[in-house]
Enzyme design. Structure first.
Site, short mmCIF file in Angstrom:
data_model
loop_
_atom_site.label_atom_id
_atom_site.label_comp_id
_atom_site.label_asym_id
_atom_site.label_seq_id
_atom_site.Cartn_x
_atom_site.Cartn_y
_atom_site.Cartn_z
CG HIS A 1 -37.89 6.99 -8.03
ND1 HIS A 1 -38.75 6.84 -9.10
CD2 HIS A 1 -37.00 7.95 -8.39
CE1 HIS A 1 -38.39 7.67 -10.07
NE2 HIS A 1 -37.32 8.35 -9.67
CB CYS B 1 -39.24 10.22 -12.67
SG CYS B 1 -37.78 10.65 -13.62
CG HIS C 1 -35.72 5.95 -14.67
ND1 HIS C 1 -37.10 6.09 -14.61
CD2 HIS C 1 -35.21 7.00 -13.96
CE1 HIS C 1 -37.40 7.17 -13.90
NE2 HIS C 1 -36.27 7.73 -13.50
#
Length: 369
Positions: free
Chosen positions: A305, A165, A342
């Site tokens: 995040h 990520c 995401h």
């Protein structure tokens, strides 16, 4: 690290919330959601049936049909976002005095997963000699960077970054360093991901990482909410143009923001779970502040995040409090994943763009839900 100044002059993205920067930004500020039930394949047997799916992306609006067929979806979206960003920057990359002074670094956590699935099925059904000769060039992580460089004939630093990520974040940071140290003057950078495939969704379902709020997809991604139950898988790309400041100023470029620091760290604890105290994340933030020679109190906004996972959001909150102390309660903090989900390795590219626009317009996008 000190060296040449680096600025942001071009933005481009492909997301479920919009396939143009200003459309995305308007919808983001309005608190809209790009999450819906998956339509590209049958999800009736999946525990999570929702995603940030891009239903109307047309690669041929950017790439010739023959070339598009030789790219996985993640690379197609990377090229499309890059073309938006280059157009936005006003640069003529096909007529550079020295093409070795421009480069590309693009991240992706998984790369061409759809291509791998398709060719694996072909192998089982038709045998090894029916596997496409384009399989490897389509699935490799650096395909996105390669195709962008080919599109513009630029020959400077070129690489793909695969760091889950953090892939796009790391790509942008490395591109920043490349310009700062004088190796290049212009860098196209960011991330792209297209892991919303039968195998990709199944893997995350099996890991019990995804939200099960299937009956209310627009409310499923809820970072920092006490009732969060997992992240929402999404696809897309976020690509930006970075330039050396003096050169950008000479040509009268539109400058969105300046990049002044970058930091990396690792938890050194578990392959997927974060350090519960957020020590790794705190280390990256501290290193960024040190690199930028900036005091914690000078920071106004953090684009978190904020994945909407039970463990991750707590760890990140603790990391912010560790680094910023009392100033943490004065910071504006939000997670754009609440609206777009995401995007894995592309997340940092889209969130970098949201942060640049937040600076331009002096407004922090919301955390919805």
């Amino acid at each position: 690290m000190k060296g040449r100044r680096v600025v942001v002059t071009g933005l481009g993205l492909i997301t479920s919330l919009g396939q143009e920067v200003e459309v995305f930004w308007k919808r983001l500020l309005a608190g809209e959601s790009g999450i819906s039930r998956v339509q590209s394949f049958d999800v009736s047997a999946y525990t999570s049936k929702i995603a940030g799916e891009i239903k109307d992306f047309n690669p041929e609006a950017y790439i010739e049909k023959r070339e598009a067929r030789h790219m996985d979806r993640f690379a197609q979206m990377a090229v499309a976002a890059a073309m938006q960003a280059v157009k936005d920057s006003g640069l003529n990359l096909k007529n550079l005095p020295d093409p070795f002074r421009a480069g590309v670094i693009v991240g992706s956590g998984i790369g061409g997963l759809a291509e791998f699935e398709e060719q694996h099925s072909r192998l089982l059904e038709k045998g090894p000699m029916r596997v496409s000769p384009f399989m490897v060039p389509k699935l490799m992580i650096n395909a996105a960077a390669g195709h962008i460089s080919i599109a513009y004939g630029i020959k400077g630093p070129n690489s793909g970054v695969a760091n889950a990520c953090a892939s796009a974040n790391n790509a942008i940071g490395q591109a920043f360093w490349v310009i700062q140290t004088g190796e290049a003057d212009i860098m196209i950078t960011g991330g792209a991901e297209a892991a919303l495939t039968p195998m990709g969704l199944a893997g995350f379902c099996s890991a019990r990482a995804l939200s099960l709020r299937n009956d209310e997809p627009a409310r499923a991604s809820r970072p920092f909410d006490r009732n969060r139950d997992g992240f929402v898988l999404s696809e897309g790309a976020g690509i930006v143009v970075l330039e050396e400041y003096e050169a950008a100023k000479r040509r009268g470029a539109k400058i969105y923001a300046e990049v002044i620091g970058f930091g990396m760290s690792g938890d050194g604890l578990h392959i997927v779970q974060p350090d519960p105290e957020g020590r790794g994340a705190a280390g990256a933030m501290r290193e960024t502040l040190r690199d930028a020679d900036a005091a914690p109190e000078t920071v106004d906004y953090i684009n978190a995040h904020g994945t909407s996972t039970p463990l991750g959001d707590i760890a990140e909150t603790r990391a912010i409090k560790t680094v910023f102390g009392g100033h943490a309660r004065k910071l504006a903090i939000s997670s754009t994943k609440s609206s777009v989900g995401h995007l894995l390795g592309a997340s940092g590219g889209v969130e970098f763009i949201a942060s640049a626009l937040a600076i331009r317009d002096q407004i922090a996008p919301p955390t919805i839900n």
